[in-house]
Design a protein around this motif. Structure first.
Motif, short mmCIF file in Angstrom:
data_model
loop_
_atom_site.label_atom_id
_atom_site.label_comp_id
_atom_site.label_asym_id
_atom_site.label_seq_id
_atom_site.Cartn_x
_atom_site.Cartn_y
_atom_site.Cartn_z
N ALA A 228 57.05 -1.37 -27.75
CA ALA A 228 55.47 -0.99 -28.04
C ALA A 228 54.49 -1.84 -26.97
O ALA A 228 53.48 -1.26 -26.69
CB ALA A 228 55.21 -1.22 -29.70
N GLU A 229 54.75 -3.19 -27.01
CA GLU A 229 54.04 -3.86 -26.13
C GLU A 229 54.06 -3.66 -24.67
O GLU A 229 53.18 -3.44 -23.76
CB GLU A 229 54.45 -5.29 -26.21
N MET A 230 55.28 -3.17 -24.18
CA MET A 230 55.57 -2.88 -22.69
C MET A 230 54.75 -1.49 -22.45
O MET A 230 54.27 -1.37 -21.26
CB MET A 230 57.05 -2.47 -22.69
N LEU A 231 54.60 -0.62 -23.55
CA LEU A 231 53.90 0.75 -23.26
C LEU A 231 52.67 0.62 -23.71
O LEU A 231 51.85 1.70 -23.70
CB LEU A 231 54.75 1.89 -24.13
N ALA A 232 51.97 -0.54 -24.26
CA ALA A 232 50.52 -0.65 -24.68
C ALA A 232 50.33 0.26 -25.50
O ALA A 232 49.11 0.87 -25.72
CB ALA A 232 49.56 -0.49 -23.40
N VAL A 233 51.13 0.33 -26.65
CA VAL A 233 50.68 1.03 -27.96
C VAL A 233 51.28 0.31 -28.88
O VAL A 233 51.90 -0.93 -28.93
CB VAL A 233 51.31 2.43 -28.00
N THR A 234 50.82 0.33 -30.44
CA THR A 234 51.23 -0.30 -31.46
C THR A 234 52.52 0.31 -32.09
O THR A 234 52.87 1.45 -31.52
CB THR A 234 50.08 0.19 -32.74
N PRO A 235 53.22 -0.32 -32.50
CA PRO A 235 54.69 -0.26 -33.10
C PRO A 235 54.39 1.18 -33.77
O PRO A 235 55.41 2.32 -33.85
CB PRO A 235 55.36 -1.39 -33.72
N ASN A 236 53.51 1.18 -34.68
CA ASN A 236 53.50 2.45 -35.85
C ASN A 236 53.05 3.79 -34.76
O ASN A 236 53.84 4.88 -34.91
CB ASN A 236 52.12 2.37 -36.58
N HIS A 237 52.31 3.69 -33.78
CA HIS A 237 51.93 4.79 -33.06
C HIS A 237 53.25 5.02 -32.16
O HIS A 237 53.58 6.46 -32.08
CB HIS A 237 50.89 4.52 -31.89
N LEU A 238 54.01 4.26 -31.50
CA LEU A 238 55.19 4.43 -30.83
C LEU A 238 56.21 5.19 -31.82
O LEU A 238 56.64 6.11 -31.37
CB LEU A 238 55.96 3.18 -30.29
N ASN A 239 56.52 4.73 -33.24
CA ASN A 239 57.05 5.47 -33.85
C ASN A 239 56.90 6.86 -34.41
O ASN A 239 57.59 7.75 -34.27
CB ASN A 239 57.23 4.44 -35.32
N LYS A 240 55.61 7.01 -34.43
CA LYS A 240 54.80 8.33 -35.00
C LYS A 240 54.99 9.25 -33.60
O LYS A 240 55.73 10.46 -33.90
CB LYS A 240 53.45 8.18 -35.06
N CYS A 241 55.07 8.92 -32.55
CA CYS A 241 55.25 9.76 -31.12
C CYS A 241 56.78 10.14 -31.24
O CYS A 241 57.02 11.37 -30.99
CB CYS A 241 54.88 8.98 -29.76
N VAL A 242 57.57 9.30 -31.45
CA VAL A 242 59.17 9.35 -31.19
C VAL A 242 59.61 10.38 -32.16
O VAL A 242 60.51 10.95 -32.13
CB VAL A 242 59.86 7.84 -31.31
N LYS A 243 59.13 10.03 -33.58
CA LYS A 243 59.58 11.01 -34.58
C LYS A 243 58.82 12.39 -34.43
O LYS A 243 59.83 13.24 -34.86
CB LYS A 243 58.86 10.22 -35.97
N THR A 244 57.72 12.58 -33.88
CA THR A 244 57.24 14.03 -33.70
C THR A 244 58.10 14.54 -32.62
O THR A 244 58.54 16.00 -32.55
CB THR A 244 55.69 13.73 -33.01
N VAL A 245 58.43 13.97 -31.78
CA VAL A 245 59.28 14.53 -30.43
C VAL A 245 60.93 14.67 -30.73
O VAL A 245 61.31 15.67 -30.53
CB VAL A 245 58.89 13.82 -29.29
N THR A 246 61.37 13.82 -31.38
CA THR A 246 62.88 13.82 -31.33
C THR A 246 63.46 13.94 -33.04
O THR A 246 64.45 14.38 -33.00
CB THR A 246 63.37 12.57 -31.15
N GLY A 247 62.48 13.82 -33.92
CA GLY A 247 62.89 13.74 -35.37
C GLY A 247 63.36 12.56 -35.78
O GLY A 247 64.10 12.37 -36.99
#
Length: 311
Positions: A228-247
Motif C-alpha cells: 500500500a505504501e509502495m502504491l501510495a494508497v491506504t491498505p483499506n483502499h488497496l484491499n477494496k480495489c483488489v476485492k472489486t476487481v478479483t473477488g
C-alpha cells in the motif's frame, strides 16, 4: 540474492530440449534463429506431442516474449495469478519472465505459437517507444487481443510469411522477421486499445500495479502495508480495489503469489524445502508445510515428487 538468481527459467536452448523430449523432430522445428525467434503451428504441436507436457501444466518462466494466436478452437492459459479462457481470433501475449501455465487446449485448436526477443526489434526501435506503441508487450498488459474477421485476412499472411522465413534455416533473414513482426503488431494494435480500455478503471489500474509489485518484491515484502505504501494508497483502499476487481482480498492475492513462487521453486530448483521456506518468507518449515498443504492438499515434498521426480 534476487529471485532470478535461484529460479531457473526456460531459455531458448531449454525450450528446444523440452520440444525434443515432447516428440518434436528438431531439424523441422528448431532453426538457427530459435534463440531470438521461433514460430510453429499450434495444430502441429498438439499432434506431435502428448499434450500437455509437465512443463505446460506447472508454473514456469521463459526468457523471451511470446504470443499464442488461435484461429480455431479454445484454450486456457494463465499469466501470473490470472487465468484466461479464450477462443478463435484471439491473441494471448506474455512478456518475458512472467510466470505462466498452459492448462488446456481443445483437440481442434489451430493457430500459431511465436516467441521472440526484444533484441530483434530494438535495433530499429527505442525500447520505450516500442512499449508505448504496442501496449500488449508491457509486463502489466491485458494479455488478450481479439481481432475481427476483416483484420484476420491481413494478419494471417503476415504469420505465414514469418513462418516461411523462420523455416529458411541458415538463410533466414532477421530483417524480414523484424519487419513482419512490426507489421503484425501494428495490425493488432487497434484491437488491443479496445480490449484494454474495457477494464482500465482506477480499481483495475491499482490492482494491476499491486500484482506487478507482488511479482517483483514477493521475496522481500510480505505485508499488505508495504505494498500500500509502495502504491501510495491506504491498505483499506488497496484491499477494496483488489476485492472489486478479483473477488479476493489483497492478502489472499499475496498468498496466491507466495504459493505460485513456492511451486516454481519446488519444480525448477534443487533447493531444500527449508531453503524454499526461508526464501518465501516462512522462517519455520512447519509453517510453510501447513501453508502449502492448506492450499494444495499436498506436502511440499509430495508436490515436488509429482512435478519433478528427478530433483
Amino acid at each position: 540474492m534476487t529471485k532470478e538468481d535461484f529460479i531457473s527459467t526456460f531459455n531458448p536452448s531449454e525450450l528446444a530440449s523440452e520440444l525434443s523430449r515432447g516428440g518434436f523432430q528438431l531439424p523441422s522445428f528448431i532453426t538457427p534463429a530459435h534463440h531470438v525467434f521461433h514460430i510453429n503451428r499450434i495444430e502441429d504441436y498438439i499432434h506431435a506431442v502428448n499434450f500437455p507436457l509437465p512443463s505446460d501444466l506447472h508454473p514456469r518462466r521463459i526468457t523471451l516474449y511470446n504470443f499464442f494466436f488461435l484461429t480455431k478452437g479454445s484454450s486456457i492459459r494463465s499469466k501470473g495469478l490470472d487465468k484466461y479462457q479464450f477462443g478463435a481470433n484471439t491473441f494471448f501475449f506474455l512478456p518475458a519472465y512472467e510466470i505462466m501455465t498452459h492448462e488446456f487446449i481443445s483437440e481442434d485448436a489451430e493457430g500459431y505459437y511465436c516467441h521472440f526477443s526484444l533484441d530483434l526489434l530494438v535495433s530499429d526501435y527505442k525500447l520505450k517507444d516500442l512499449l508505448n506503441d504496442f501496449p500488449f508487450l508491457n509486463f502489466n498488459c491485458y494479455p488478450l487481443v481479439t481481432i475481427n474477421d476483416e483484420s484476420k485476412e491481413c494478419i494471417l499472411p503476415l504469420l505465414n510469411r514469418l513462418e516461411k522465413e523462420y523455416k529458411a534455416g541458415e538463410q533466414c533473414r532477421y530483417e524480414i522477421l523484424r519487419a513482419y513482426l512490426i507489421a503484425l503488431f501494428t495490425e493488432i494494435k487497434p484491437f488491443a486499445t479496445i480490449s484494454s480500455s474495457l477494464s482500465h478503471n482506477s480499481a483495475y489500474q491499482i490492482t494491476e500495479q499491486f500484482k506487478k509489485a507482488l511479482s517483483q518484491h514477493i521475496y522481500q515484502k510480505q505485508k499488505i502495508t508495504d505494498y500500500a505504501e509502495m502504491l501510495a494508497v491506504t491498505p483499506n483502499h488497496l484491499n477494496k480495489c483488489v476485492k472489486t476487481v478479483t473477488g479476493k482480498s489483497a492478502h489472499e492475492l499475496l498468498s496466491d503469489m507466495v504459493l505460485l513462487e513456492a511451486k516454481v521453486l519446488l519444480k525448477q530448483t534443487s533447493l531444500s524445502v527449508s531453503e524454499i521456506a526461508y526464501q518465501i518468507g516462512r522462517s519455520e518449515v512447519s509453517d510453510f508445510a501447513r501453508f502449502f498443504k492448506s492450499k494444495t492438499g499436498m506436502k511440499p515434498g509430495e508436490y515436488r515428487k509429482m512435478v519433478n521426480p528427478e530433483i
